[in-house]
Design a protein around this motif. Sequence first.
Motif, PDB file in Angstrom:
ATOM      1  N   ALA A 103       0.845  -1.301   0.010  1.00 11.71           N
ATOM      2  CA  ALA A 103      -0.348  -0.077  -0.103  1.00 11.71           C
ATOM      3  C   ALA A 103       0.927   1.099  -0.043  1.00 11.71           C
ATOM      4  O   ALA A 103       0.601   2.222  -0.517  1.00 11.71           O
ATOM      5  N   ARG A 104       1.835   1.077   0.816  1.00 12.17           N
ATOM      6  CA  ARG A 104       2.762   2.418   0.784  1.00 12.17           C
ATOM      7  C   ARG A 104       3.759   2.650  -0.649  1.00 12.17           C
ATOM      8  O   ARG A 104       3.526   3.822  -0.990  1.00 12.17           O
ATOM      9  N   VAL A 105       3.984   1.583  -1.270  1.00 10.52           N
ATOM     10  CA  VAL A 105       4.747   1.639  -2.432  1.00 10.52           C
ATOM     11  C   VAL A 105       3.555   2.029  -3.604  1.00 10.52           C
ATOM     12  O   VAL A 105       3.856   2.979  -4.352  1.00 10.52           O
ATOM     13  N   HIS A 106       2.434   1.843  -3.552  1.00 10.36           N
ATOM     14  CA  HIS A 106       1.250   2.169  -4.546  1.00 10.36           C
ATOM     15  C   HIS A 106       1.200   3.758  -4.315  1.00 10.36           C
ATOM     16  O   HIS A 106       0.977   4.363  -5.173  1.00 10.36           O
TER      17      HIS A 106
ATOM     18  N   LEU B 276       3.072   6.021  -2.808  1.00 13.55           N
ATOM     19  CA  LEU B 276       4.342   6.949  -3.048  1.00 13.55           C
ATOM     20  C   LEU B 276       4.202   7.057  -4.666  1.00 13.55           C
ATOM     21  O   LEU B 276       4.556   8.190  -5.019  1.00 13.55           O
ATOM     22  N   LEU B 277       4.076   5.907  -5.405  1.00 16.60           N
ATOM     23  CA  LEU B 277       4.368   6.089  -6.684  1.00 16.60           C
ATOM     24  C   LEU B 277       3.213   6.908  -7.291  1.00 16.60           C
ATOM     25  O   LEU B 277       3.419   7.560  -8.183  1.00 16.60           O
ATOM     26  N   ARG B 278       2.093   6.862  -6.678  1.00 16.31           N
ATOM     27  CA  ARG B 278       0.819   7.798  -7.302  1.00 16.31           C
ATOM     28  C   ARG B 278       1.206   9.309  -7.236  1.00 16.31           C
ATOM     29  O   ARG B 278       1.082   9.982  -7.629  1.00 16.31           O
ATOM     30  N   ARG B 279       2.118   9.419  -5.856  1.00 16.93           N
ATOM     31  CA  ARG B 279       2.287  10.876  -5.785  1.00 16.93           C
ATOM     32  C   ARG B 279       3.299  11.459  -6.728  1.00 16.93           C
ATOM     33  O   ARG B 279       3.523  12.755  -7.074  1.00 16.93           O
ATOM     34  N   VAL B 280       4.487  10.692  -6.675  1.00 15.14           N
ATOM     35  CA  VAL B 280       5.510  10.975  -7.325  1.00 15.14           C
ATOM     36  C   VAL B 280       5.350  10.993  -9.043  1.00 15.14           C
ATOM     37  O   VAL B 280       6.002  11.713  -9.710  1.00 15.14           O
ATOM     38  N   GLU B 281       4.350  10.291  -9.532  1.00 14.06           N
ATOM     39  CA  GLU B 281       3.987  10.271 -10.778  1.00 14.06           C
ATOM     40  C   GLU B 281       3.014  11.219 -11.275  1.00 14.06           C
ATOM     41  O   GLU B 281       2.528  11.414 -12.389  1.00 14.06           O
TER      42      GLU B 281
ATOM     43  N   ASP C 262      -4.189  13.847   0.770  1.00 15.67           N
ATOM     44  CA  ASP C 262      -3.821  14.916  -0.275  1.00 15.67           C
ATOM     45  C   ASP C 262      -2.185  15.151  -0.462  1.00 15.67           C
ATOM     46  O   ASP C 262      -2.249  15.414  -1.816  1.00 15.67           O
ATOM     47  N   VAL C 263      -1.530  14.695   0.442  1.00 19.27           N
ATOM     48  CA  VAL C 263      -0.118  14.930   0.129  1.00 19.27           C
ATOM     49  C   VAL C 263       0.637  13.479  -0.102  1.00 19.27           C
ATOM     50  O   VAL C 263       1.453  13.412  -1.105  1.00 19.27           O
ATOM     51  N   TRP C 264       0.446  12.629   0.825  1.00 18.45           N
ATOM     52  CA  TRP C 264       1.158  11.251   0.550  1.00 18.45           C
ATOM     53  C   TRP C 264       0.530  10.276  -0.491  1.00 18.45           C
ATOM     54  O   TRP C 264       0.966   9.499  -1.017  1.00 18.45           O
ATOM     55  N   GLY C 265      -0.862  10.797  -0.869  1.00 19.69           N
ATOM     56  CA  GLY C 265      -1.593  10.079  -1.932  1.00 19.69           C
ATOM     57  C   GLY C 265      -2.243   8.542  -1.489  1.00 19.69           C
ATOM     58  O   GLY C 265      -2.782   8.025  -2.384  1.00 19.69           O
ATOM     59  N   TRP C 266      -2.557   8.677  -0.115  1.00 19.37           N
ATOM     60  CA  TRP C 266      -3.241   7.644   0.361  1.00 19.37           C
ATOM     61  C   TRP C 266      -4.682   7.672  -0.083  1.00 19.37           C
ATOM     62  O   TRP C 266      -5.293   8.700   0.060  1.00 19.37           O
ATOM     63  N   SER C 267      -5.374   6.355  -0.434  1.00 15.99           N
ATOM     64  CA  SER C 267      -6.748   6.475  -0.711  1.00 15.99           C
ATOM     65  C   SER C 267      -7.417   5.463   0.469  1.00 15.99           C
ATOM     66  O   SER C 267      -6.662   4.529   1.166  1.00 15.99           O
ATOM     67  N   ARG C 268      -8.448   5.425   0.827  1.00 11.03           N
ATOM     68  CA  ARG C 268      -9.174   4.774   1.721  1.00 11.03           C
ATOM     69  C   ARG C 268      -9.112   3.021   1.316  1.00 11.03           C
ATOM     70  O   ARG C 268      -9.017   2.339   2.433  1.00 11.03           O
ATOM     71  N   ASP C 269      -8.668   2.984   0.154  1.00 12.17           N
ATOM     72  CA  ASP C 269      -8.582   1.520  -0.475  1.00 12.17           C
ATOM     73  C   ASP C 269      -7.195   0.850   0.025  1.00 12.17           C
ATOM     74  O   ASP C 269      -6.827  -0.223  -0.020  1.00 12.17           O
ATOM     75  N   ASP C 270      -6.353   1.689   0.522  1.00 12.45           N
ATOM     76  CA  ASP C 270      -4.873   1.519   0.945  1.00 12.45           C
ATOM     77  C   ASP C 270      -4.732   1.193   2.717  1.00 12.45           C
ATOM     78  O   ASP C 270      -3.928   1.199   2.941  1.00 12.45           O
ATOM     79  N   SER C 271      -5.906   1.281   3.189  1.00 11.28           N
ATOM     80  CA  SER C 271      -6.076   1.010   4.721  1.00 11.28           C
ATOM     81  C   SER C 271      -5.320   1.972   5.197  1.00 11.28           C
ATOM     82  O   SER C 271      -4.497   1.675   6.091  1.00 11.28           O
TER      83      SER C 271
ATOM     84  N   ALA D 217      -6.592  17.791   9.213  1.00 10.11           N
ATOM     85  CA  ALA D 217      -6.351  16.637  10.015  1.00 10.11           C
ATOM     86  C   ALA D 217      -5.138  15.734   9.325  1.00 10.11           C
ATOM     87  O   ALA D 217      -4.829  15.812   8.034  1.00 10.11           O
ATOM     88  N   ARG D 218      -4.528  14.826  10.125  1.00  9.98           N
ATOM     89  CA  ARG D 218      -3.431  14.082   9.424  1.00  9.98           C
ATOM     90  C   ARG D 218      -4.068  12.990   8.558  1.00  9.98           C
ATOM     91  O   ARG D 218      -3.402  12.781   7.281  1.00  9.98           O
ATOM     92  N   ASP D 219      -5.110  12.469   8.536  1.00  8.51           N
ATOM     93  CA  ASP D 219      -5.814  11.811   7.630  1.00  8.51           C
ATOM     94  C   ASP D 219      -5.922  12.334   6.223  1.00  8.51           C
ATOM     95  O   ASP D 219      -5.528  12.002   5.410  1.00  8.51           O
ATOM     96  N   ARG D 220      -6.329  13.724   6.278  1.00  3.78           N
ATOM     97  CA  ARG D 220      -6.722  14.297   5.231  1.00  3.78           C
ATOM     98  C   ARG D 220      -5.254  14.703   4.426  1.00  3.78           C
ATOM     99  O   ARG D 220      -4.960  14.933   3.255  1.00  3.78           O
ATOM    100  N   LEU D 221      -3.963  14.825   5.235  1.00  5.48           N
ATOM    101  CA  LEU D 221      -2.922  15.260   4.636  1.00  5.48           C
ATOM    102  C   LEU D 221      -2.309  14.002   4.324  1.00  5.48           C
ATOM    103  O   LEU D 221      -1.626  14.157   3.093  1.00  5.48           O
TER     104      LEU D 221
END
Length: 233
Positions: free
Chosen positions: A114-117, A119-124, A185-194, A178-182
């Motif tokens: 999940a972290r890999v996906h 991070l790649l979403r963000r840098v791409e 929006d910044v790290w590229g995490w989605s709800r699907d990434d747990s 909030a941290r979850d929002r950051l």
Amino acid sequence: MDRRRILVVEDEKALADAIAARLHSEGFDVDLASSGPAAVETVARTNPDLVVLDVMLPGFDGLEVCRRIQSRPEGPVAVLMLTARSDETDQLVGLGVGADDYMSKPFSMRTLVARVHALLRRVERHPAPTPTVVHEFDDVRVDEHARRVFRDGDEVHLTRTEFDLLLFLARRPGAAFARDRLLSDVWGWSRDDSMTSVPSRTVDSHVKALRRKLGSDVVRTVHGVGYAFRARG
């Protein structure tokens, strides 16, 4: 679309093989390196999209690997750092030499993927060229197009993730997030990434790094909410 290439730098063979097998199953091409010198050589030869990098390595450690690969003429590469220790000082040092994120051992393969996906979403992300946009707040100047930051006229060098976090907040001065929002929006995490598996200290460590470089008054804590860029003076 070309398959993404990931370099796994880990001297524990069983763990390296397990990570490689899981990433292969996710559709990535994977290379392995087991020492600091081998990691630097492999990055130069294969130009990976992301490096999963252990801190403790023979030859020289992962921090030195990160310093060297992030200073290449080709530009920085996304780095997910692995550490056997959860000491915050170690994490801040890793972020300071150019790591985009870190994970403490032991970890689950699901969380690693999940972290890999994310991070790649963000840098791409490749935003369309825009006119120069500069955010100025008293003695702090954030040049959005050039990705440069100045305080009192002196340039402050930030890592890619530090700049992305600062820019997100600077675009919305005074607003608390909030941290979850950051993380979203910044790290590229989605709800699907747990997202609940991501420790909030990921955000906290980056905020501390920004405060160390820019001063404690630039990003303020909003108790019960999260963080905000200081309002215009």
